[in-house]
Design a protein around this motif. Structure first.
Motif, short mmCIF file in Angstrom:
data_model
loop_
_atom_site.label_atom_id
_atom_site.label_comp_id
_atom_site.label_asym_id
_atom_site.label_seq_id
_atom_site.Cartn_x
_atom_site.Cartn_y
_atom_site.Cartn_z
N SER A 103 0.53 5.98 -8.22
CA SER A 103 -0.92 6.14 -8.96
C SER A 103 -1.49 4.67 -8.80
O SER A 103 -2.81 4.51 -9.11
N TYR A 104 -0.75 3.75 -8.27
CA TYR A 104 -1.55 2.42 -8.06
C TYR A 104 -1.26 1.85 -6.69
O TYR A 104 -2.51 2.05 -5.98
N VAL A 105 -0.24 1.73 -6.14
CA VAL A 105 -0.11 0.96 -5.07
C VAL A 105 -0.58 1.79 -3.71
O VAL A 105 -1.15 1.30 -2.99
N ARG A 106 -0.11 3.05 -3.87
CA ARG A 106 -0.71 3.84 -2.64
C ARG A 106 -2.13 4.16 -2.78
O ARG A 106 -2.59 4.77 -1.71
N ARG A 107 -2.63 3.76 -3.95
CA ARG A 107 -4.22 4.06 -3.96
C ARG A 107 -5.04 2.90 -3.65
O ARG A 107 -6.10 2.90 -3.13
N ARG A 108 -4.40 1.63 -3.88
CA ARG A 108 -5.37 0.64 -3.66
C ARG A 108 -4.99 -0.31 -2.50
O ARG A 108 -5.68 -1.01 -1.87
N LEU A 109 -3.81 -0.42 -2.17
CA LEU A 109 -3.03 -1.09 -0.75
C LEU A 109 -3.25 -0.51 0.51
O LEU A 109 -3.11 0.58 0.58
N GLY A 110 -3.75 -1.31 1.47
CA GLY A 110 -3.81 -0.71 2.73
C GLY A 110 -3.58 -1.70 3.72
O GLY A 110 -3.01 -2.89 3.55
N LEU A 239 6.00 0.35 -19.45
CA LEU A 239 4.78 -0.55 -20.01
C LEU A 239 3.73 -0.82 -19.07
O LEU A 239 3.90 -1.40 -18.04
N GLY A 240 2.42 -0.78 -19.59
CA GLY A 240 1.15 -1.05 -18.61
C GLY A 240 0.02 -1.69 -19.47
O GLY A 240 -0.19 -1.18 -20.69
N ARG A 241 -0.87 -2.48 -18.75
CA ARG A 241 -1.90 -2.72 -19.59
C ARG A 241 -2.84 -1.72 -19.67
O ARG A 241 -3.33 -1.10 -18.52
N PRO A 242 -3.26 -1.36 -20.94
CA PRO A 242 -4.27 -0.06 -20.87
C PRO A 242 -5.31 -0.36 -19.93
O PRO A 242 -5.49 1.00 -19.34
N GLU A 243 -5.96 -1.37 -19.97
CA GLU A 243 -7.28 -1.42 -19.10
C GLU A 243 -6.95 -1.16 -17.71
O GLU A 243 -7.97 -0.58 -16.88
N VAL A 244 -5.68 -1.26 -17.13
CA VAL A 244 -5.41 -1.03 -15.87
C VAL A 244 -4.65 0.55 -15.67
O VAL A 244 -5.32 1.26 -14.64
N LEU A 245 -4.11 0.85 -16.53
CA LEU A 245 -3.82 2.27 -16.64
C LEU A 245 -5.10 3.23 -16.74
O LEU A 245 -4.84 4.42 -16.23
N GLU A 246 -5.99 2.84 -17.35
CA GLU A 246 -7.00 3.64 -17.45
C GLU A 246 -7.93 3.95 -16.00
O GLU A 246 -8.33 5.08 -15.84
N THR A 247 -7.52 3.05 -15.32
CA THR A 247 -8.33 3.03 -13.92
C THR A 247 -7.49 3.99 -12.89
O THR A 247 -7.88 3.98 -11.93
#
Lengths: 411, 154
Positions: A103-110, A239-247
């Motif tokens: 949900s994060y690395v595969r969406r953001r890194l290239g 555990l995740g920072r909500p402002e990051v999880l929201e995105t």
């Protein structure tokens, strides 16, 4: 601060048993800890008194089950000083890390991005990145180790220098070397070099043994598992920072993680439920909440101090043995209670078999850290690991078994 | 069944003084590499074939006493035999590891000492490593290849 080990041992039914007609000496808590009666009771009570699904029912049992489940979330959040809405239940650390991978690395890194990790990671904190790299082509860099098994912090600035590191994945405590990493400093350095860099910490070996303060660490994600911290198997936490999880988009999709479903679209549920699809492991989540209560009752600082003292004694005892080498730091201020060792001329598998005869349970093998095994130049190690229910009485059987293996195989 | 039975003298002798342990083999026809990632065992096995018989076999690598000793005993038992006979003997050993009585105890030579390992399920794959490697080497030879690599699962 001291803890009363004989009394604590009575809380753990397994520790009362014998193997091979001798007292069980359980030195494999880094693989999986034992479970206290208080945790078992909470899970039994759920199944015996109010078993039902959570969040949906309007009847009494379902309310009680929901209270157990959401109450445990509050307990876990308080235990790690994390926001409740950023406390997500998963089945283990591996799933927690995969959630971030998908949900994060595969969406953001290239291509052009760099993921920074270390030579001491458990496979759970390497394989998801290697897998994503195959699809996305980002670069992976590794922080090397010093001779005594610590992260080489002098090497970090050069690794961050070009500002391309956009993700840092690092373990809090090594499962093989015991090393405690300064993840707070690393996270700050990574963000100094690239303000957009996100940081994930694998805390599987930390949360059971140290007071962990998620907010103070200043990281974005922190993964750990229940079964190493006196909880049941089958439940872990991200555990995740909500402002990051929201995105982030959801990881698994289906029931429970939605607010609305139409034939032409979906509205995701709010945090943390957006990341909890389907019926969860309700009894186990309740058990994990009870484990947090149990550990809090004894005190994480007291547990850390006890393990420090016991690990120092164990390191002394092993240092006194001919032909035995300990991997990892010898200073207990910077290491936890997982102690890997080698015996000249004796394969770890044979050490494990000999120790079993003394009633001693240790882990032998590569500990799911094959890259680290290659750095150490070994195929496998034997590892003894200590927890709150171990004390100095557990050391003589360990030493006896090691001496027996050495004399038997290497004579 | 005690640990002493597992590690009886014949097995310990092969562990301490392995037979046919070498990193190279003259006239090598096939080289296979077998690993057991779960325990970190690594084994290289080389064979030379002449007139349909196993003319030479050596092993090298790292592993526990059971895996190293069993490979050593295996090399003695199979050397000089027809290839198909080695495969048949390997099957006899494999079945013995699963609790069957071996039909050719004499031909297994020191391999018979590993019968007790069958009672230690986690060690069975250790005892089988060398035998599975020689079987694979022969099958690789029969398919016309010179190298093969196998990673064993649980």
């Amino acid at each position: 601060m001291t803890i009363d080990v004989p009394t604590i041992r009575k809380d753990f039914p397994t520790l009362a048993r014998e193997v091979h007609d001798t007292r069980l000496v359980y030195l494999d808590s880094a693989a999986s800890s034992q479970t206290p009666r208080a945790v078992l009771d909470v899970m039994d009570e759920y199944y015996e008194r109010y078993r039902s699904n959570v969040h949906r029912g309007v009847y009494r049992l379902a309310e009680e089950a929901t209270d157990l489940f959401e109450g445990a979330r509050h307990k876990v959040a308080a235990f790690t000083n994390a926001p409740v809405e950023g406390t997500i239940f998963t089945k283990n650390s591996t799933e927690a890390i995969n959630l971030v991978a998908y949900s994060y690395v595969r969406r953001r890194l290239g291509e052009g991005d760099v993921l920074l990790t270390t030579h001491m990671e458990h496979h759970a904190n390497i394989v998801p990145w290697l897998h994503a790299q195959q699809d996305l082509g980002f670069e992976i860099r590794y922080i090397p180790l010093t001779e005594d098994g610590r992260l080489d912090m002098d090497a970090v600035p050069a690794l961050l220098d070009d500002g391309r590191v956009s993700f840092l994945a690092v373990s809090h405590v090594s499962n093989v070397l015991g090393t405690i990493n300064d993840v707070k400093t690393l996270a700050a350095q990574a963000r100094d070099a690239n303000p957009g860099c996100r940081v994930l910490v694998d805390g599987s070996q930390a949360v059971p043994h140290l007071a962990v303060d998620f907010r103070d660490l200043g990281v974005d994600f922190y993964a750990f598992t229940g079964h190493k911290m006196c909880g049941p198997t089958g439940v872990g936490v991200l555990l995740g920072r909500p402002e990051v999880l929201e995105t982030m988009p959801p990881f698994l999709t289906g029931g429970e993680m939605i607010l609305d479903v139409r034939l032409d679209g979906v509205t995701w549920n709010e945090l943390p439920h957006k990341f909890e699809a389907g019926t969860m492991m309700i009894a186990e989540v309740g058990g994990l909440g009870a484990a947090c209560d149990y550990l809090t009752g004894i005190g994480m600082d007291a547990i850390r101090e006890h393990e420090k003292q016991l690990t120092a004694k164990a390191l002394d005892a092993l240092a006194g043995l001919d032909d035995v080498t300990v991997h990892g730091p010898t200073d207990v201020e910077v290491r936890g209670g997982a102690v890997s060792f080698a015996v000249d001329g004796v394969h770890p598998h044979d050490i494990g078999a000999m120790l079993d005869q003394e009633g001693v349970c240790v882990r032998v093998g590569h500990h799911c850290a094959k890259p680290l095994m290659r750095v150490l130049g070994v195929n496998a190690t034997a590892r003894a690991s200590f927890y709150l229910y171990n004390d100095a009485d557990d050391l003589p059987p360990l030493v006896r078994g090691i001496e027996r293996a050495r004399d038997f195989f290497a004579r | 069944m005690s640990l002493e039975d597992l590690y009886q003298e014949i097995i310990l002798d092969h562990y301490r003084k392995p037979k046919n342990r070498a990193p190279e083999l003259a006239d090598e026809d096939v080289h296979v590499h077998h690993s057991n990632p779960l325990c970190g065992d690594e084994m290289d096995l080389r064979i030379a074939v002449a007139d349909g018989k196993l003319d030479g076999v050596v092993f090298d690598g790292e592993g526990c006493s059971i895996s190293q000793a069993s490979a050593s005993a295996m090399t003695q038992a199979v050397k000089g035999r027809e290839l198909d006979d080695v495969l048949a003997l390997t099957e006899d050993f494999r079945l013995m590891m699963h609790g069957d009585e071996p039909s050719r105890p004499d031909d297994l030579q020191d391999g018979i000492a590993f019968q007790g390992v069958a009672k230690f399920p986690v060690r069975v794959k250790c005892a089988l490593l060398g035998w599975m490697a020689v079987k694979d080497a022969i099958e690789t030879y029969q398919s016309g290849d010179a190298t093969h690599s196998v990673t064993h699962g649980e």
